[in-house]
Design an enzyme around this catalytic site. Sequence first.
Site, PDB file in Angstrom:
ATOM      1  N   TYR A   1       0.838  -1.206   0.031  1.00 40.70           N
ATOM      2  CA  TYR A   1       0.094   0.022  -0.124  1.00 40.70           C
ATOM      3  C   TYR A   1       1.007   1.203   0.009  1.00 40.70           C
ATOM      4  O   TYR A   1       0.314   2.289  -0.026  1.00 40.70           O
ATOM      5  CB  TYR A   1      -0.818   0.009   1.407  1.00 40.70           C
ATOM      6  CG  TYR A   1      -2.055   0.533   1.300  1.00 40.70           C
ATOM      7  CD1 TYR A   1      -3.210   0.239   0.359  1.00 40.70           C
ATOM      8  CD2 TYR A   1      -2.398   1.891   1.972  1.00 40.70           C
ATOM      9  CE1 TYR A   1      -4.404   0.887   0.362  1.00 40.70           C
ATOM     10  CE2 TYR A   1      -3.567   2.747   1.741  1.00 40.70           C
ATOM     11  CZ  TYR A   1      -4.286   2.255   1.196  1.00 40.70           C
ATOM     12  OH  TYR A   1      -5.598   2.940   0.826  1.00 40.70           O
TER      13      TYR A   1
ATOM     14  N   LYS B   1      -2.461   9.251   0.624  1.00 44.69           N
ATOM     15  CA  LYS B   1      -3.451   9.581   1.447  1.00 44.69           C
ATOM     16  C   LYS B   1      -2.766  10.621   2.623  1.00 44.69           C
ATOM     17  O   LYS B   1      -3.479  11.355   3.159  1.00 44.69           O
ATOM     18  CB  LYS B   1      -3.931   8.448   2.092  1.00 44.69           C
ATOM     19  CG  LYS B   1      -4.785   7.524   0.819  1.00 44.69           C
ATOM     20  CD  LYS B   1      -6.141   8.333   0.442  1.00 44.69           C
ATOM     21  CE  LYS B   1      -6.992   7.694  -0.335  1.00 44.69           C
ATOM     22  NZ  LYS B   1      -8.123   8.342  -0.850  1.00 44.69           N
TER      23      LYS B   1
HETATM   24  N1  LIG Z   1     -13.162   0.871   0.235  1.00 43.12           N
HETATM   25  C1  LIG Z   1     -12.376   0.959   1.331  1.00 43.12           C
HETATM   26  O1  LIG Z   1     -12.055   0.143   1.994  1.00 43.12           O
HETATM   27  C2  LIG Z   1     -11.882   2.352   1.707  1.00 43.12           C
HETATM   28  C3  LIG Z   1     -11.752   2.576   2.960  1.00 43.12           C
HETATM   29  C4  LIG Z   1     -11.355   3.965   3.430  1.00 43.12           C
HETATM   30  C5  LIG Z   1     -11.101   4.976   2.247  1.00 43.12           C
HETATM   31  N2  LIG Z   1     -11.750   4.703   1.198  1.00 43.12           N
HETATM   32  C6  LIG Z   1     -11.767   5.923   0.138  1.00 43.12           C
HETATM   33  O2  LIG Z   1     -13.098   6.147  -0.190  1.00 43.12           O
HETATM   34  C7  LIG Z   1     -12.900   6.619  -1.346  1.00 43.12           C
HETATM   35  C8  LIG Z   1     -13.820   5.930  -2.288  1.00 43.12           C
HETATM   36  O3  LIG Z   1     -13.341   4.290  -2.295  1.00 43.12           O
HETATM   37  P1  LIG Z   1     -14.249   3.157  -2.775  1.00 43.12           P
HETATM   38  O4  LIG Z   1     -13.884   1.975  -2.127  1.00 43.12           O
HETATM   39  O5  LIG Z   1     -15.644   3.584  -3.063  1.00 43.12           O
HETATM   40  O6  LIG Z   1     -13.672   3.306  -4.257  1.00 43.12           O
HETATM   41  P2  LIG Z   1     -13.916   2.343  -5.629  1.00 43.12           P
HETATM   42  O7  LIG Z   1     -15.228   1.649  -5.481  1.00 43.12           O
HETATM   43  O8  LIG Z   1     -12.774   1.919  -6.366  1.00 43.12           O
HETATM   44  O9  LIG Z   1     -14.600   3.538  -6.792  1.00 43.12           O
HETATM   45  C9  LIG Z   1     -13.615   4.565  -7.144  1.00 43.12           C
HETATM   46  C10 LIG Z   1     -14.530   5.742  -7.923  1.00 43.12           C
HETATM   47  O10 LIG Z   1     -13.347   6.763  -8.221  1.00 43.12           O
HETATM   48  C11 LIG Z   1     -13.529   6.955  -9.637  1.00 43.12           C
HETATM   49  N3  LIG Z   1     -12.255   7.368 -10.019  1.00 43.12           N
HETATM   50  C12 LIG Z   1     -10.915   6.179 -10.220  1.00 43.12           C
HETATM   51  N4  LIG Z   1     -10.152   6.993 -10.775  1.00 43.12           N
HETATM   52  C13 LIG Z   1     -10.688   8.317 -11.270  1.00 43.12           C
HETATM   53  C14 LIG Z   1     -10.283   9.227 -11.932  1.00 43.12           C
HETATM   54  N5  LIG Z   1      -8.838   9.437 -12.375  1.00 43.12           N
HETATM   55  N6  LIG Z   1     -10.667  10.356 -12.215  1.00 43.12           N
HETATM   56  C15 LIG Z   1     -12.161  10.344 -11.765  1.00 43.12           C
HETATM   57  N7  LIG Z   1     -12.789   9.250 -11.174  1.00 43.12           N
HETATM   58  C16 LIG Z   1     -12.047   8.392 -10.800  1.00 43.12           C
HETATM   59  C17 LIG Z   1     -14.317   5.498 -10.258  1.00 43.12           C
HETATM   60  O11 LIG Z   1     -14.892   6.164 -11.434  1.00 43.12           O
HETATM   61  P3  LIG Z   1     -15.131   5.040 -12.427  1.00 43.12           P
HETATM   62  O12 LIG Z   1     -16.550   4.294 -11.912  1.00 43.12           O
HETATM   63  O13 LIG Z   1     -15.729   5.739 -13.680  1.00 43.12           O
HETATM   64  O14 LIG Z   1     -14.178   3.804 -12.484  1.00 43.12           O
HETATM   65  C18 LIG Z   1     -15.059   5.068  -9.259  1.00 43.12           C
HETATM   66  O15 LIG Z   1     -16.361   6.181  -9.173  1.00 43.12           O
HETATM   67  C19 LIG Z   1     -11.425   6.519  -2.101  1.00 43.12           C
HETATM   68  O16 LIG Z   1     -10.966   7.741  -1.790  1.00 43.12           O
HETATM   69  C20 LIG Z   1     -10.892   5.509  -1.206  1.00 43.12           C
HETATM   70  O17 LIG Z   1      -9.597   5.531  -0.868  1.00 43.12           O
HETATM   71  C21 LIG Z   1     -12.043   3.440   0.703  1.00 43.12           C
END
Ligand SMILES: NC(=O)c1ccc[n+]([C@@H]2O[C@H](COP(=O)([O-])OP(=O)(O)OC[C@H]3O[C@@H](n4cnc5c(N)ncnc54)[C@H](OP(=O)(O)O)[C@@H]3O)[C@@H](O)[C@H]2O)c1
Length: 251
Positions: A151, A158
């Site tokens: 990571y 982050k």
């Molecule tokens: N999941 C976890 O365990 C977790 C935990 C803590 C924090 N977070 C944070 O929460 C946030 C959302 O996470 P998630 O798990 O929901 O992520 P996810 O399911 O992977 O979704 C990522 C989103 O970001 C968009 N995206 C990726 N690259 C992009 C770019 N270059 N330009 C514009 N949009 C882009 C994607 O668009 P498309 O749909 O078009 O691909 C999608 O809508 C992130 O910041 C992540 O680090 C996640």
Amino acid sequence: MSKKVALITGGTRGIGKAIASKFASEGYHLVLNFMRKKKDAEQTKAELEEKYGVQVLIVKANVGEIEQIRHLFAETKATFGRLDVFINNAASGVQRPLMEIEEHHWDWTQNINAKAYLFAAQEAARLMEENNGGAIVALSSLGSIRALPNYVVVGVSKASVEAITRYLAVELAPKGIVVNAVSGGAVDTDALKHFPNREELLETAKKRNPAGRIVEPEDMAEAVYFLCTPAASMIRGQTIIVDGGLSLLAE
Ligand SMILES: NC(=O)c1ccc[n+]([C@@H]2O[C@H](COP(=O)([O-])OP(=O)(O)OC[C@H]3O[C@@H](n4cnc5c(N)ncnc54)[C@H](OP(=O)(O)O)[C@@H]3O)[C@@H](O)[C@H]2O)c1
């Protein structure tokens, strides 16, 4: 247009969609950005418009490119003429051990996760100050303060997000803009499919969590929304960890 407007990057699936739903349920019009998955975007737009009767603009933009960030905010201004809330949620990143990291992995991850946040916040601030202020919240993760397997580049990006949050909180305060971050442990979204240890992560997150369950996207969305309300206006530059207490455990 009197309704408030919230812009959420990556707002059409995963945690971003849960955040979008929360703001829509509170009557906000939405600008939802996506990069690749147009079908998800169209489906989320239709779903939220029908359920909550709000207007949803979907905008394709790679936030890693500053010109595309400008386009995203220009579309927001052209459609709604105002911005009240900006959620920096979109993220990407290369999951590799430190010794396998190459320059392009670093650049890709930093550009989408950290650089995008600073330049999008500039655009957000320009729109918000026309309206006497607003709120910005960025999504972070525990890899910013912990050394998680594979990571390193995402964790460092982050850490940048959390540092940018502190600078924005201070420098945008005179414009009436409140800035914070929300961090969390593992949430079961598509993002976890890129983790080689996905099953183990989810199992730990469920079994060992002091709160007795895994964190859901809606838990993150509630914290994000709270930070955009007047009740939270004296919380500035903070990263609120939403993990049920899991990261408090010694091992
Ligand atoms: N999941 C976890 O365990 C977790 C935990 C803590 C924090 N977070 C944070 O929460 C946030 C959302 O996470 P998630 O798990 O929901 O992520 P996810 O399911 O992977 O979704 C990522 C989103 O970001 C968009 N995206 C990726 N690259 C992009 C770019 N270059 N330009 C514009 N949009 C882009 C994607 O668009 P498309 O749909 O078009 O691909 C999608 O809508 C992130 O910041 C992540 O680090 C996640």
